[in-house]
Write a protein that holds these residues in place. Structure first.
Motif, PDB file in Angstrom:
ATOM      1  N   SER A  65      45.561  44.924  38.142  1.00 47.36           N
ATOM      2  CA  SER A  65      46.722  44.959  37.909  1.00 47.36           C
ATOM      3  C   SER A  65      47.382  44.810  39.504  1.00 47.36           C
ATOM      4  O   SER A  65      48.309  44.621  39.986  1.00 47.36           O
ATOM      5  CB  SER A  65      47.296  46.920  38.498  1.00 47.36           C
ATOM      6  OG  SER A  65      46.279  46.980  39.502  1.00 47.36           O
ATOM      7  N   TRP A  66      46.709  44.609  40.601  1.00 42.99           N
ATOM      8  CA  TRP A  66      47.195  43.316  41.308  1.00 42.99           C
ATOM      9  C   TRP A  66      48.080  41.798  41.257  1.00 42.99           C
ATOM     10  O   TRP A  66      48.421  41.597  42.198  1.00 42.99           O
ATOM     11  CB  TRP A  66      46.309  43.483  42.571  1.00 42.99           C
ATOM     12  CG  TRP A  66      44.991  44.818  43.280  1.00 42.99           C
ATOM     13  CD1 TRP A  66      46.236  46.076  43.198  1.00 42.99           C
ATOM     14  CD2 TRP A  66      44.122  45.201  44.196  1.00 42.99           C
ATOM     15  NE1 TRP A  66      45.773  47.509  43.494  1.00 42.99           N
ATOM     16  CE2 TRP A  66      44.239  46.344  44.068  1.00 42.99           C
ATOM     17  CE3 TRP A  66      43.233  44.211  44.495  1.00 42.99           C
ATOM     18  CZ2 TRP A  66      43.531  47.338  44.771  1.00 42.99           C
ATOM     19  CZ3 TRP A  66      42.182  45.306  45.521  1.00 42.99           C
ATOM     20  CH2 TRP A  66      42.471  47.117  44.866  1.00 42.99           C
ATOM     21  N   SER A  88      49.877  41.692  39.597  1.00 44.23           N
ATOM     22  CA  SER A  88      51.121  41.437  39.086  1.00 44.23           C
ATOM     23  C   SER A  88      52.457  41.578  40.794  1.00 44.23           C
ATOM     24  O   SER A  88      53.113  41.003  40.633  1.00 44.23           O
ATOM     25  CB  SER A  88      52.008  42.760  38.796  1.00 44.23           C
ATOM     26  OG  SER A  88      51.234  44.113  39.374  1.00 44.23           O
ATOM     27  N   ARG A 142      54.811  40.859  34.125  1.00 39.48           N
ATOM     28  CA  ARG A 142      54.281  42.098  34.632  1.00 39.48           C
ATOM     29  C   ARG A 142      54.171  43.300  33.857  1.00 39.48           C
ATOM     30  O   ARG A 142      53.562  43.992  34.392  1.00 39.48           O
ATOM     31  CB  ARG A 142      55.569  41.872  36.019  1.00 39.48           C
ATOM     32  CG  ARG A 142      55.580  41.445  37.251  1.00 39.48           C
ATOM     33  CD  ARG A 142      56.267  40.774  38.174  1.00 39.48           C
ATOM     34  NE  ARG A 142      56.066  42.213  39.215  1.00 39.48           N
ATOM     35  CZ  ARG A 142      55.570  42.161  40.075  1.00 39.48           C
ATOM     36  NH1 ARG A 142      56.459  41.559  41.085  1.00 39.48           N
ATOM     37  NH2 ARG A 142      55.167  43.382  41.059  1.00 39.48           N
ATOM     38  N   LEU A 179      51.718  43.099  31.975  1.00 40.13           N
ATOM     39  CA  LEU A 179      49.912  43.167  32.935  1.00 40.13           C
ATOM     40  C   LEU A 179      49.852  44.930  32.877  1.00 40.13           C
ATOM     41  O   LEU A 179      49.331  45.872  32.663  1.00 40.13           O
ATOM     42  CB  LEU A 179      50.769  42.497  33.980  1.00 40.13           C
ATOM     43  CG  LEU A 179      48.895  42.745  34.709  1.00 40.13           C
ATOM     44  CD1 LEU A 179      47.811  42.421  33.561  1.00 40.13           C
ATOM     45  CD2 LEU A 179      49.084  41.475  35.878  1.00 40.13           C
ATOM     46  N   GLY A 180      51.083  45.535  33.968  1.00 44.90           N
ATOM     47  CA  GLY A 180      51.041  47.173  34.123  1.00 44.90           C
ATOM     48  C   GLY A 180      50.106  47.574  32.896  1.00 44.90           C
ATOM     49  O   GLY A 180      49.542  49.024  33.070  1.00 44.90           O
ATOM     50  N   THR A 192      45.929  47.545  31.708  1.00 39.59           N
ATOM     51  CA  THR A 192      45.459  48.263  32.349  1.00 39.59           C
ATOM     52  C   THR A 192      46.508  49.743  32.124  1.00 39.59           C
ATOM     53  O   THR A 192      44.149  50.051  32.265  1.00 39.59           O
ATOM     54  CB  THR A 192      46.213  47.430  34.260  1.00 39.59           C
ATOM     55  OG1 THR A 192      47.435  47.659  34.101  1.00 39.59           O
ATOM     56  CG2 THR A 192      45.391  45.719  34.305  1.00 39.59           C
ATOM     57  N   VAL A 193      46.414  49.660  32.314  1.00 38.28           N
ATOM     58  CA  VAL A 193      47.088  51.591  32.392  1.00 38.28           C
ATOM     59  C   VAL A 193      46.338  52.224  30.762  1.00 38.28           C
ATOM     60  O   VAL A 193      45.609  52.594  30.678  1.00 38.28           O
ATOM     61  CB  VAL A 193      48.493  51.964  32.199  1.00 38.28           C
ATOM     62  CG1 VAL A 193      48.897  53.057  31.714  1.00 38.28           C
ATOM     63  CG2 VAL A 193      49.315  51.518  33.657  1.00 38.28           C
ATOM     64  N   VAL A 232      45.677  51.474  39.248  1.00 40.93           N
ATOM     65  CA  VAL A 232      46.471  51.294  38.441  1.00 40.93           C
ATOM     66  C   VAL A 232      47.861  51.988  37.582  1.00 40.93           C
ATOM     67  O   VAL A 232      49.131  50.594  37.778  1.00 40.93           O
ATOM     68  CB  VAL A 232      46.236  50.880  37.164  1.00 40.93           C
ATOM     69  CG1 VAL A 232      47.296  50.168  35.887  1.00 40.93           C
ATOM     70  CG2 VAL A 232      45.257  50.473  37.258  1.00 40.93           C
ATOM     71  N   SER A 270      51.136  50.339  40.869  1.00 41.55           N
ATOM     72  CA  SER A 270      51.669  49.713  40.142  1.00 41.55           C
ATOM     73  C   SER A 270      52.555  49.226  39.622  1.00 41.55           C
ATOM     74  O   SER A 270      52.908  47.983  39.624  1.00 41.55           O
ATOM     75  CB  SER A 270      49.607  48.655  39.795  1.00 41.55           C
ATOM     76  OG  SER A 270      49.542  48.332  38.302  1.00 41.55           O
ATOM     77  N   VAL A 271      52.126  49.654  38.528  1.00 40.35           N
ATOM     78  CA  VAL A 271      53.557  49.743  37.486  1.00 40.35           C
ATOM     79  C   VAL A 271      54.511  49.898  38.057  1.00 40.35           C
ATOM     80  O   VAL A 271      56.151  49.958  37.358  1.00 40.35           O
ATOM     81  CB  VAL A 271      53.489  50.372  36.858  1.00 40.35           C
ATOM     82  CG1 VAL A 271      54.645  50.432  35.075  1.00 40.35           C
ATOM     83  CG2 VAL A 271      51.888  49.722  36.004  1.00 40.35           C
TER      84      VAL A 271
END
Length: 490
Positions: A305-306, A308, A319, A322-323, A326-327, A361, A364-365
């Motif tokens: 998640s990092w 992004s 982005r 990707l978020g 991961t969620v 995670v 990060s979103v």
């Protein structure tokens, strides 16, 4: 008629003076010879028979000597066992020394295997050899060599045996392949050894607050069902040495740390006090399986998640996808772990790690949502500024680009340093003065703001600063969390 040279009697019998004929004189010698041969034959046959009989008696004596040396006569009893042990003469529905003091019953156990440990059902399955020792004088029998007699399970139904059961057991059975795995050994003085092979599934109260970095202690409890401590005294025959385990016992998820025995009295309000024996064993869970299946995947999802933070904020599909990925992956990991665990009402150690990772995670979103929102606000303000001052007044194209939001405030402040020749010709001096004074006033007012407002303005005007700070704050905070987590629960 008479012959010359001898006289004969008139009755036809020969006298000494009248010799017999030649043929009649040879018969007695032939008969004697036959009789002699017959006697010799009888003598030889009698000697052979007598020799065979002596040899057979010698072999019987040798065999009987070996038999007496290696065997007990009680084990070759030709009568009924019931007659030897006098089973029919006593009432074995009552315990030995009925009405007297409590009969002591010693117990020892040999654990053959720990078959399974179930966290969902909170139980364990164990196979063991359970042995009882007591004395029943009603079973005593005469023996010259003090040897014991061994029987199978058929005699158990005809005599008295202790009524030991497993407390908190769910299922249990005595193995019956190929016959019932029961052994009964009776000694001449009445001592009895009663052994059987049992598999039992019993309850184990587990605490999962430190799962999977936990240790569990389970107990198998033995107790008499009908006889209180006044009638039957149940005890470990050799103390801690009464419990034996196989060195090859192992479990896939647990390390067996130790086995030990204890005993105490158990009280029932309606029946009284009972002797209870405990087989305690401590298990420590192997962590490597959960590191591979839970902790490493969760950590990798957080690190993913990092990524992004290094992607351009204008690449919205990259982005966002990707978020979301991961969620959803973190949600799947959490669901899989909880599916193999009982539904307890408290928080487990693995729940803390997974949910903190899920929060990282999710943040990060949210971080990208904040970056996207601030970028949109900044573009709106710049658009309004361009609408308010549409005239570029001869400013070169390279410097007019600062109005569309691609340059920082420092670039905008550099407009105050332009000379007349750089800005416009003389005939457009008045228009230049308006733009120049306007930008100068805005730059001067921004310099008068405090340091706090200045930093906030730079973050809003340059959305890339949020990503830069996130690149340091997120990994640093997560590493600090891992240090605290493993130091507390390890």
């Amino acid at each position: 008629m008479f012959k010359p040279g001898g006289t004969c009697t008139t009755g036809g019998y020969w006298s000494a003076e009248c010799p017999a004929p030649a043929s009649s004189s040879k018969m007695p010698y032939f008969a004697k010879l036959l009789l002699l041969i017959f006697c010799l034959v009888l003598l030889v046959e009698s000697r052979k028979h007598r020799r065979r009989r002596w040899t057979s008696q010698l072999e019987v004596q040798r065999a009987s000597h070996i038999y007496k040396k290696n065997h007990d006569v009680t084990k070759t009893w030709k009568g009924k066992t019931e007659q030897l042990l006098r089973v029919d003469e006593h009432d074995f529905t009552m315990r030995p020394a009925f009405g007297g003091p409590a009969i002591p019953v010693g117990v020892d156990v040999q654990v053959e295997s720990l078959d399974s440990i179930s966290e969902v059902d909170m139980d364990f399955t164990m196979t063991l050899y359970l042995r009882h020792y007591w004395k029943d004088e009603r079973l005593s029998f005469p023996s010259t060599t003090n040897k014991s007699m061994t029987f199978d399970g058929r005699l158990v139904k005809k005599i008295w045996v202790p009524d030991v059961f497993f407390v908190h057991s769910k299922r249990s059975f005595i193995h019956d392949t190929t016959t019932d795995n029961i052994m009964l050994r009776v000694f001449p003085d009445g001592h009895v050894l009663y052994s059987m092979r049992i598999t039992v599934t019993a309850m184990c109260n587990m605490d999962f607050s430190h799962f999977p970095l936990d240790s569990q202690t389970c107990s198998l409890e033995l107790e008499s069902y009908a006889y209180t401590d006044e009638d039957l005294m149940l005890y470990w025959k050799n103390g801690n040495e009464s419990l034996k385990t196989d060195e090859k016992i192992s479990l896939s998820q647990f390390l067996i740390q130790k086995f030990h025995t204890t005993s105490r009295l158990a009280f029932y309000s309606s029946t009284g006090w009972y002797n209870r024996l405990y087989i305690n064993f401590t298990l420590r869970r192997h962590i490597f399986f959960f590191l591979l299946q839970t902790y490493f995947p969760a950590t990798l999802m957080v690190m993913l998640s990092w990524v992004s933070f290094w992607i351009d904020h204008r690449a919205v599909p990259a982005r966002v996808s990707l978020g979301i990925t991961t969620v959803l992956t973190m949600s799947t990991i959490i669901t899989g772990v909880n599916a193999s665990m009982p539904r307890v009402s408290y928080i487990k150690a693995v729940d803390i790690y997974l949910w903190v990772s899920f929060v990282f995670v999710f943040l990060s979103v949210l971080e990208y949502a904040a970056v996207n929102y601030l970028t949109t606000v900044q573009e709106r303000k710049e658009r309004k500024l361009r609408d308010k001052f549409p005239c570029t007044c001869g400013i070169p194209h390279s410097k007019t680009m600062m109005l569309d939001g691609n340059y920082s405030e420092s670039d905008a402040n550099s407009l105050a340093g332009y000379t007349r020749n750089q800005m416009v010709p003389e005939e457009e001096k008045q228009e230049k003065m308006v733009v120049h004074l306007t930008m100068s006033n805005e730059s001067n007012s921004s310099r008068k703001r405090g340091s706090r407002g200045h930093v906030g303005s730079r973050i809003i005007q340059n959305s890339h600063a949020i990503d830069k700070y996130s690149r340091l704050i997120f990994p640093g905070t997560y590493i600090f969390f891992n240090l605290i987590y493993w130091s507390v629960f390890s």
